[in-house]
Scaffold this motif. Structure first.
Motif, mmCIF file in Angstrom:
data_model
loop_
_atom_site.group_PDB
_atom_site.id
_atom_site.type_symbol
_atom_site.label_atom_id
_atom_site.label_comp_id
_atom_site.label_asym_id
_atom_site.label_seq_id
_atom_site.Cartn_x
_atom_site.Cartn_y
_atom_site.Cartn_z
ATOM 1 N N LEU A 1 15.698 57.361 -17.895
ATOM 2 C CA LEU A 1 15.529 56.340 -18.937
ATOM 3 C C LEU A 1 14.064 56.281 -19.482
ATOM 4 O O LEU A 1 14.091 56.045 -20.729
ATOM 5 C CB LEU A 1 15.942 54.852 -18.283
ATOM 6 N N ARG A 2 13.151 56.736 -18.641
ATOM 7 C CA ARG A 2 11.839 56.608 -19.088
ATOM 8 C C ARG A 2 11.332 57.764 -19.747
ATOM 9 O O ARG A 2 10.453 57.741 -20.793
ATOM 10 C CB ARG A 2 10.890 56.267 -17.904
ATOM 11 N N GLN A 3 11.913 58.906 -19.367
ATOM 12 C CA GLN A 3 10.895 60.195 -19.758
ATOM 13 C C GLN A 3 12.019 61.162 -20.525
ATOM 14 O O GLN A 3 11.571 62.266 -20.854
ATOM 15 C CB GLN A 3 10.247 60.978 -18.537
ATOM 16 N N VAL A 4 13.347 60.943 -20.534
ATOM 17 C CA VAL A 4 13.974 61.774 -21.031
ATOM 18 C C VAL A 4 14.952 61.182 -22.332
ATOM 19 O O VAL A 4 14.771 61.743 -23.544
ATOM 20 C CB VAL A 4 15.291 62.529 -20.338
ATOM 21 N N LYS A 5 15.633 60.116 -22.120
ATOM 22 C CA LYS A 5 16.164 59.461 -23.070
ATOM 23 C C LYS A 5 15.372 59.144 -24.540
ATOM 24 O O LYS A 5 16.051 59.439 -25.644
ATOM 25 C CB LYS A 5 16.832 57.969 -22.786
ATOM 26 N N PRO A 6 14.169 58.767 -24.433
ATOM 27 C CA PRO A 6 13.338 58.592 -25.507
ATOM 28 C C PRO A 6 13.423 59.585 -26.496
ATOM 29 O O PRO A 6 13.061 59.476 -27.750
ATOM 30 C CB PRO A 6 11.986 58.091 -25.122
ATOM 31 N N TYR A 7 13.337 60.935 -25.769
ATOM 32 C CA TYR A 7 13.148 62.245 -26.817
ATOM 33 C C TYR A 7 14.506 62.986 -27.136
ATOM 34 O O TYR A 7 14.472 63.918 -27.532
ATOM 35 C CB TYR A 7 12.471 63.131 -25.769
ATOM 36 N N LEU A 8 15.598 62.320 -26.917
ATOM 37 C CA LEU A 8 16.953 62.935 -27.296
ATOM 38 C C LEU A 8 16.998 62.927 -28.750
ATOM 39 O O LEU A 8 16.724 61.814 -29.597
ATOM 40 C CB LEU A 8 18.122 62.251 -26.549
#
Length: 442
Positions: A185-192
Motif C-alpha cells: 500500500l505504501r511503496q507499490v500502489k502509488p506507482y501503478l
C-alpha cells in the motif's frame, strides 16, 4: 575480487518455503494494461544454497548508478554473513551464530536475504530483467525496490517488486503477511500506471520473508495487484483475434543495460561496466577500447563465459588465458586442481558466469551502440532468456544434484549463473570482446 565467492560454507540441502499469506489488492482500472495477465502464484518457493547466494549478490548490486567500489563493498559485506548465519537442512532456519549479531547487522542481513528471496520468486514467476526502482521517486519518498520486465510483461510494460525481510524474535505468519500488505500500500500502489525509464508500470508485488531466530521455519507472504477480467457478453459473435504483439527477444535496451551492468560487475568484468556507463550517459571521453578475454567453459551441458579475474588463484596468477590453451603445457588439469586455500582456509570457490549465447549477444549489441558513438540507443535488443536452474515455484527448476554425478549451480532467466563447482568444467576456448569490433573466438 569480483567474479567469485566462497560456497564451501553454505548449507547443502535445498529448502522449500511455503507461501503463508496472500492478498490481492484492487486497482482501478483493472487491469492497467488490458492484455496483460499476471502469472499464477504457487504455494511454495524452492531453492538451493547457490541460488540464494547468487540472488543476494544480484540485488545488492542492482543500483545502476552506484560506483563499482560501492557495489564491491555491498557484495563483500553480505555474502560471508550468508555462509554462517543460515542453518543446514531442508527447513530454513538461522544458525546459533545469529545471536552474536547486533541489531543493525541483523536488520541488514534480513533485508539482503529478503531481497534475494524476492529475486528468486520474481524469476520463478517468469520475469527476466531487473533494475532498481529508485528512478520512480526522490530519495525521500518511499518506493518499491525493484523493477522487472520479461515473461508475461514482455511487450506490455514493467512490474514493481517491493522486498522485505525480518528476523525478529516475534516473526510469525501474521506479522510477515501484515508487512507485505503495508509495504504494498505504501511503496507499490502509488506507482501503478506510472512511467519509468524502462516502461509503464502495469502490475505490482510486495514480497515479505521472515524467520524467528529461536525456531526453525520461515514465512513467505505475497501481496499483488488484483486483476479483474471483464465478463464475456452473452450471445455476441466471437471477437476477432487481437494482433500478435512481438514479445520474445524484444528486451527494452535500458533495462538490459541495467541488469547486465550488475551481472558483468559480479563476474569481475569492470571493463564492460565502464562501457555500459558510457553509452548510457555519453559523458566525457570513452574508456580505452582494450579487448577483453573470456574463458569459454563447458559446464552441466551448457557453455558459459568466465572473466579472467576468476582465475586469481592460479600460481602464478594469470591475467590472461593464453597459457590455458598453449598445447606445449598441460593446461587441461588446471581447472580440476583445487585452488590455493584463501582467507579462512576455504577449499574452493564458486564462479559468477554468464551463459555464452546470452553474454555474446549482449556484447555484440553493446558494440553496435559503441560504434555509433553512443548517440543512438535502440529501443529494444534481441536477447535470449532461459529456464531457471537451482530454484523454482513448487519444485520446478530446482537442481538437486548433490552426489558426485551432479552439478551445483544456479542459472537465472537472463543467463547469469553461479557455478558452485567450476573445476568440473571443461575449457572450450577463448572469446574476445573488442568494444569497437565485437566478438571473436581466436
Amino acid at each position: 575480487m569480483s567474479g567469485l565467492i566462497s560456497t564451501a560454507g553454505l548449507w547443502s540441502a535445498d529448502k522449500a518455503i511455503a507461501l503463508t499469506g496472500y492478498t490481492p489488492h484492487q486497482h482501478i482500472p483493472s487491469p492497467i494494461e488490458p492484455n496483460f495477465t499476471a502469472p499464477e502464484r504457487v504455494s511454495f518457493l524452492t531453492f538451493g544454497p547457490i541460488a540464494l547466494a547468487a540472488a543476494v549478490a544480484r540485488v545488492a548490486t542492482t543500483r545502476d548508478d552506484a560506483p563499482v567500489a560501492v557495489l564491491d563493498a555491498l557484495q563483500r559485506s553480505t555474502l560471508p554473513m550468508l555462509e554462517t548465519m543460515v542453518e543446514d537442512g531442508t527447513t530454513f532456519g538461522l544458525s546459533t551464530d545469529f545471536q552474536y549479531l547486533g541489531d543493525t547487522e541483523r536488520t541488514f542481513l534480513a533485508a539482503r536475504i529478503g531481497g534475494g528471496i524476492t529475486d528468486l520468486y520474481m524469476n520463478a514467476l517468469g520475469y527476466t530483467w531487473r533494475a532498481n526502482a529508485a528512478c520512480l521517486s526522490s530519495a525521500l519518498d518511499p518506493h518499491a525496490d525493484f523493477i522487472y520486465e520479461g515473461g508475461n510483461a514482455s511487450g506490455y510494460g514493467v512490474v514493481l517488486a517491493e522486498a522485505h525481510g525480518s528476523f525478529a524474535a516475534n516473526a510469525s505468519a501474521q506479522s510477515v503477511h501484515l508487512q507485505s500488505k503495508n509495504k504494498y500500500l505504501r511503496q507499490v500502489k502509488p506507482y501503478l500506471a506510472a512511467t519509468s525509464p524502462y516502461g509503464k508500470v502495469i502490475h505490482g508485488y510486495s514480497i515479505a520473508f521472515g524467520s524467528a531466530p529461536s525456531a526453525p521455519g520461515a514465512f513467505l507472504s505475497l501481496s499483488e495487484t488484483k486483476i479483474i477480467k471483464p465478463k464475456t457478453p452473452k450471445r455476441l459473435p466471437p471477437a476477432l483475434p487481437e494482433p500478435e504483439i512481438p514479445r520474445d527477444g524484444a528486451t527494452p535496451t535500458l533495462i538490459a543495460l541495467a541488469a547486465h551492468r550488475s551481472n558483468f560487475f559480479l563476474m569481475g568484468g569492470d571493463e564492460v561496466v565502464g562501457w555500459i556507463d558510457w553509452v548510457r550517459t555519453v559523458d566525457g571521453a570513452p574508456p580505452e577500447p582494450v579487448p577483453v578475454e573470456f574463458l569459454r567453459i563447458q559446464y552441466a551441458g551448457s557453455r558459459y563465459l568466465v572473466h579472467p579475474s576468476s582465475l586469481w588463484w592460479l600460481d602464478p596468477p594469470r591475467e590472461r588465458f593464453e597459457e590455458l590453451f598453449d598445447y606445449r603445457h598441460p593446461w587441461h588439469p588446471i581447472l580440476r586442481w583445487p585452488p590455493r586455500r584463501g582467507a579462512g582456509g576455504r577449499p574452493h570457490l564458486g564462479w559468477f558466469a554468464i551463459e555464452e549465447t546470452a553474454g555474446a549477444d549482449f556484447l555484440k549489441s553493446l558494440t553496435s551502440i559503441i560504434q555509433d558513438g553512443g548517440r543512438t540507443i535502440p529501443a529494444t535488443l534481441s536477447l535470449p532468456s532461459f529456464v531457471p536452474v537451482g530454484f523454482g515455484l513448487g519444485g520446478d527448476g530446482v537442481g538437486r544434484g548433490r552426489d558426485d554425478a551432479g552439478y551445483r549451480y544456479a542459472l537465472f532467466r537472463d543467463g547469469f549463473a553461479l557455478l558452485g563447482e567450476p573445476y568440473r568444467g571443461r575449457p572450450r576456448g577463448i572469446m574476445v570482446w573488442s568494444p569497437k569490433d565485437g566478438v571473436s573466438s581466436p
